[in-house]
Motif scaffolding. Structure first.
Motif, mmCIF file in Angstrom:
data_model
loop_
_atom_site.group_PDB
_atom_site.id
_atom_site.type_symbol
_atom_site.label_atom_id
_atom_site.label_comp_id
_atom_site.label_asym_id
_atom_site.label_seq_id
_atom_site.Cartn_x
_atom_site.Cartn_y
_atom_site.Cartn_z
ATOM 1 N N ILE A 38 67.382 47.663 64.376
ATOM 2 C CA ILE A 38 67.993 47.765 65.886
ATOM 3 C C ILE A 38 67.684 47.283 67.596
ATOM 4 O O ILE A 38 68.646 47.171 68.339
ATOM 5 C CB ILE A 38 68.892 49.466 66.187
ATOM 6 N N ALA A 39 66.164 47.620 66.654
ATOM 7 C CA ALA A 39 65.580 46.479 67.996
ATOM 8 C C ALA A 39 65.398 45.597 68.170
ATOM 9 O O ALA A 39 66.368 44.925 69.585
ATOM 10 C CB ALA A 39 63.709 47.733 68.320
ATOM 11 N N VAL A 41 68.071 44.004 67.431
ATOM 12 C CA VAL A 41 69.542 44.171 67.873
ATOM 13 C C VAL A 41 70.307 43.932 69.533
ATOM 14 O O VAL A 41 70.857 43.410 69.943
ATOM 15 C CB VAL A 41 71.047 44.753 66.672
ATOM 16 N N ARG A 42 69.575 45.094 69.360
ATOM 17 C CA ARG A 42 69.298 45.565 71.230
ATOM 18 C C ARG A 42 68.562 44.093 72.032
ATOM 19 O O ARG A 42 69.336 43.625 73.319
ATOM 20 C CB ARG A 42 68.447 46.317 71.720
ATOM 21 N N GLN A 45 71.620 41.798 72.091
ATOM 22 C CA GLN A 45 72.557 42.579 72.841
ATOM 23 C C GLN A 45 71.912 41.998 74.707
ATOM 24 O O GLN A 45 73.523 41.786 75.375
ATOM 25 C CB GLN A 45 72.878 43.819 72.985
ATOM 26 N N LEU A 46 71.259 42.566 74.752
ATOM 27 C CA LEU A 46 70.344 42.145 75.988
ATOM 28 C C LEU A 46 70.563 40.890 76.844
ATOM 29 O O LEU A 46 70.466 40.423 78.134
ATOM 30 C CB LEU A 46 69.038 42.460 76.218
ATOM 31 N N ALA A 51 71.212 39.315 67.188
ATOM 32 C CA ALA A 51 69.872 39.337 66.707
ATOM 33 C C ALA A 51 68.563 38.467 66.319
ATOM 34 O O ALA A 51 67.638 39.089 66.475
ATOM 35 C CB ALA A 51 69.849 40.969 65.408
ATOM 36 N N ASN A 103 77.660 48.239 69.047
ATOM 37 C CA ASN A 103 77.034 48.781 69.864
ATOM 38 C C ASN A 103 76.234 48.548 68.104
ATOM 39 O O ASN A 103 74.747 48.389 68.756
ATOM 40 C CB ASN A 103 77.006 50.635 70.261
ATOM 41 N N ILE A 104 76.269 49.415 67.272
ATOM 42 C CA ILE A 104 75.962 48.931 66.157
ATOM 43 C C ILE A 104 76.438 48.186 65.155
ATOM 44 O O ILE A 104 77.373 48.952 65.113
ATOM 45 C CB ILE A 104 75.126 50.301 65.980
ATOM 46 N N HIS A 130 82.339 51.573 68.877
ATOM 47 C CA HIS A 130 81.026 53.079 68.285
ATOM 48 C C HIS A 130 81.791 54.077 68.966
ATOM 49 O O HIS A 130 82.282 55.010 69.604
ATOM 50 C CB HIS A 130 79.719 52.760 69.805
#
Length: 163
Positions: A38-39, A41-42, A45-46, A51, A103-104, A130
């Motif tokens: 998920i890091a 992915v984040r 997203q940023l 990913a 989000n996820i 989400h």
């Protein structure tokens, strides 16, 4: 006992405590497979790239953040892995994931389910963002969640404690 969580921070703890305390089922919404995944992915997203950016080009930054968390807070973020927590777990789990979750990604819950398809059921909710399954289809949400608890009932009432 029944367990329900919407918090990504609580998921691994719930899965672990459910088995240790001999609880008989859990419902978890919008889970990530591992904190590392998920890091990535984040980070994507940023920067609005996907990913791949976190997994490839910015992987050293992600790994440095993991080391920082461990050095300054004593937290091993690499251990935060619901995907690993379900391995060998005998607790039936209902995963709920909105297919419109930005989000996820829903693939995160699919990765968890693959570890034990006999004990883990994934309900993918069309048009739900989400934690939005209850808003996307409240009646089906109630049917799925209460039905899950009822089907794994060991003498407890099917009436939720919050009603």
């Amino acid at each position: 006992m029944r367990c329900w969580t919407l918090s990504l921070v609580c998921e691994m703890t719930v899965i672990t405590s459910v088995e240790k305390e001999n609880r008989f089922c859990a419902v978890i919404a919008e889970s990530f497979a591992s904190f590392r995944q998920i890091a990535y992915v984040r980070v994507g997203q940023l920067f609005r790239t996907g990913a791949w950016l976190g997994r490839m080009a910015l992987r050293p930054a992600v790994e440095l953040a993991f080391l920082y968390g461990r050095a300054t807070r004593g937290v091993n973020l690499a251990d935060a892995s619901p995907e690993r927590s379900v391995v060998g777990c005998r607790v039936p789990i209902l995963l709920i994931h909105g297919l419109a979750d930005d989000n996820i990604p829903p693939q995160q819950s699919e990765r968890i389910r693959k570890h034990d398809p006999a004990e883990i059921v994934l309900w993918e909710v069309p048009n739900a963002g989400h934690c939005g399954a209850v808003n996307a289809d409240g009646q089906e949400f109630d049917r799925q969640v209460l039905g899950w608890f009822s089907s794994h009932d060991r003498g407890y009432s099917a009436t939720p404690t919050w009603s």
